[in-house]
Design a protein around this motif. Structure first.
Motif, mmCIF file in Angstrom:
data_model
loop_
_atom_site.group_PDB
_atom_site.id
_atom_site.type_symbol
_atom_site.label_atom_id
_atom_site.label_comp_id
_atom_site.label_asym_id
_atom_site.label_seq_id
_atom_site.Cartn_x
_atom_site.Cartn_y
_atom_site.Cartn_z
ATOM 1 N N UNK A 94 0.889 -1.045 -0.066
ATOM 2 C CA UNK A 94 0.057 -0.018 -0.088
ATOM 3 C C UNK A 94 0.860 1.362 0.101
ATOM 4 N N UNK A 95 1.885 1.268 0.747
ATOM 5 C CA UNK A 95 2.880 2.352 0.935
ATOM 6 C C UNK A 95 3.274 2.665 -0.457
ATOM 7 N N UNK A 96 3.891 1.462 -1.310
ATOM 8 C CA UNK A 96 4.576 1.543 -2.264
ATOM 9 C C UNK A 96 3.696 2.205 -3.610
ATOM 10 N N UNK A 97 2.598 1.801 -3.427
ATOM 11 C CA UNK A 97 1.486 2.295 -4.571
ATOM 12 C C UNK A 97 1.184 3.595 -4.288
ATOM 13 N N UNK A 98 1.063 4.131 -3.119
ATOM 14 C CA UNK A 98 0.959 5.806 -3.167
ATOM 15 C C UNK A 98 2.099 6.680 -3.147
ATOM 16 N N UNK B 279 10.764 -1.221 2.779
ATOM 17 C CA UNK B 279 10.932 0.076 2.552
ATOM 18 C C UNK B 279 12.509 0.238 2.464
ATOM 19 N N UNK B 280 13.223 -0.304 3.507
ATOM 20 C CA UNK B 280 14.959 0.011 3.421
ATOM 21 C C UNK B 280 15.339 -0.597 2.068
ATOM 22 N N UNK B 281 14.563 -2.010 1.774
ATOM 23 C CA UNK B 281 15.433 -2.479 0.679
ATOM 24 C C UNK B 281 14.950 -1.588 -0.664
ATOM 25 N N UNK C 164 18.198 -5.662 13.435
ATOM 26 C CA UNK C 164 18.152 -5.074 12.127
ATOM 27 C C UNK C 164 18.491 -5.813 10.744
ATOM 28 N N UNK C 165 17.917 -5.635 9.963
ATOM 29 C CA UNK C 165 17.769 -6.433 8.780
ATOM 30 C C UNK C 165 19.123 -5.749 7.882
ATOM 31 N N UNK C 166 19.747 -6.504 7.132
ATOM 32 C CA UNK C 166 20.694 -6.141 5.961
ATOM 33 C C UNK C 166 20.135 -4.828 5.409
ATOM 34 N N UNK C 167 19.126 -4.793 4.866
ATOM 35 C CA UNK C 167 18.569 -3.844 4.100
ATOM 36 C C UNK C 167 18.761 -2.524 5.163
#
Length: 379
Positions: A111-115, A143-145, A347-350
């Motif tokens: 949803x975040x990506x589409x808007x 989002x970080x990726x 934390x993730x690598x991204x």
């Protein structure tokens, strides 16, 4: 069991079912065994036949079908999170009372990506796989990726329909349903698959499913073979497709817990190389399985074993780490186990790379934000 000379009930054997009950399906045997005995696959096949035309345990329906529940929860996350705290409902779903049901995000990543709109409209596309866990529970990692891939000069695209690798289905032997999931995934991704577009996944167990279970279930499908080769972790993608990108430096100390499926199927070499390029002072822990192992540690009958496995090595090593040391864990299970049973956050690598990007001196950006528009599949 297969020979029928000792165990005579074959795939209906209760003794074999009991013997496999404490198998974590962590794939550690696949990576460590000299002859690559794959007990996770044996267990999935056995459970598929053992439960044919039978009711499965409650956890199979509550956690094995999480991809369906997550889509419903995305429409009303507050209600879903409130229901997840009701003890009677946890018990009904086979969840251990000691476990916290993961909270659904207020807004999914998709949803975040589409808007948000498209960045780097004219650049080469990279298909980002929005797995159920990160899309619905931890969208900040996707989002970080996205920001890292865009910073490397590529255009991020998403599938135009919800898809899933069906990773939790294998733990409960729901192989016919998993095969149907793969069929849908291949149909949706076919335009990108046949153009050779890289596919990046950030949940190690999902990437491992693309690299292992996919061709195991569909051995003769040419698109399955292509997708198997095109699917990469973020670190693998940066190593292969952006080797000259000036990776931002992050001169911090970190301990890294590798997800079992990643260590067994993909390995950690690309991640280690990326961390070295970042200037990170890191150690990949020899910590074994975190103990959560997908849904295993959520199940009420396995909680104590799950906790003991974590306490054997991983959790004490995390607690002993200096407070300023970053704890890197890319897997959803690993993150959940560490954060529930210690006071540390992971934390993730991204997120690690984005953290480095945020601390790097700002430079004029060549990235242009395009008009808010959808990019058709295959464009």
């Amino acid at each position: 069991m297969l020979q029928g000379d000792i165990v005579r009930d074959g795939f209906r054997s209760d003794e074999v079912h009991e013997a496999l009950d404490l198998c974590l399906s962590c794939k550690g045997c696949l990576g460590d065994c000299p002859v690559k005995v794959d007990m996770a696959t044996y267990k999935a096949e056995f459970l598929s036949r053992y439960y044919k035309r039978r009711l499965r345990p409650r956890a199979a329906y509550s956690m094995g079908l999480i991809m369906f529940h997550a889509r419903v929860a995305a429409r009303m996350p507050r209600l879903a999170n409130a229901l997840g705290r009701v003890p009677a409902l946890k018990r009904l779903g086979g969840v251990a009372p000691e476990r916290q049901v993961p909270r659904f995000a207020k807004e999914t990543f998709t949803a975040w990506f589409q808007r948000r709109g498209i960045v780097n409209a004219g650049a080469d596309p990279v298909l980002l796989f929005p797995d159920t866990f990160n899309d619905h529970l931890h969208p900040e990692t996707l989002k970080a990726t996205t920001e890292v891939i865009e910073a490397a000069g590529f255009r991020v695209v998403l599938p135009d329909r919800p898809i899933c690798c069906g990773r939790p289905l294998y733990d409960y032997g729901m192989l016919p349903l998993a095969r149907r999931f793969w069929g849908r995934t291949l149909r949706v991704l076919r335009p990108w698959i046949r153009q050779g577009v890289p596919v990046v996944g950030i949940e190690p167990s999902c990437v491992a499913a693309f690299r292992d279970e996919l061709t195991g279930l569909l051995p003769s499908d040419e698109d399955a073979k292509r997708l198997n080769l095109q699917t990469l972790t973020l670190a693998e993608f940066l190593e292969r497709h952006a080797p000259h990108w000036p990776v931002p430096r992050l001169e911090k100390r970190a301990v890294v817990h590798g997800h079992c499926h990643q260590e067994a199927v993909m390995g950690m070499d690309a991640e280690s190389s990326l961390y070295e390029r970042m200037g990170l002072d890191f150690e990949v822990l020899d910590s074994g399985c975190c103990g959560l192992a997908g849904s295993f540690g959520f199940e009420h009958e396995h909680f104590d074993v799950s906790k003991k496995i974590g306490e054997h090595r991983l959790l004490p090593m995390v607690r002993d780490a200096d407070p300023d040391t970053l704890i890197v864990a890319d897997g959803f299970s690993c993150k959940t186990q560490i954060e529930e049973l210690t006071d540390r956050r992971t934390v993730h690598t991204a997120e690690l790379v984005r953290m480095a990007m945020e601390t790097r001196p700002a430079r004029p950006s060549a990235i242009r934000r395009a008009d808010r528009q959808c990019i058709p599949a295959g464009s």
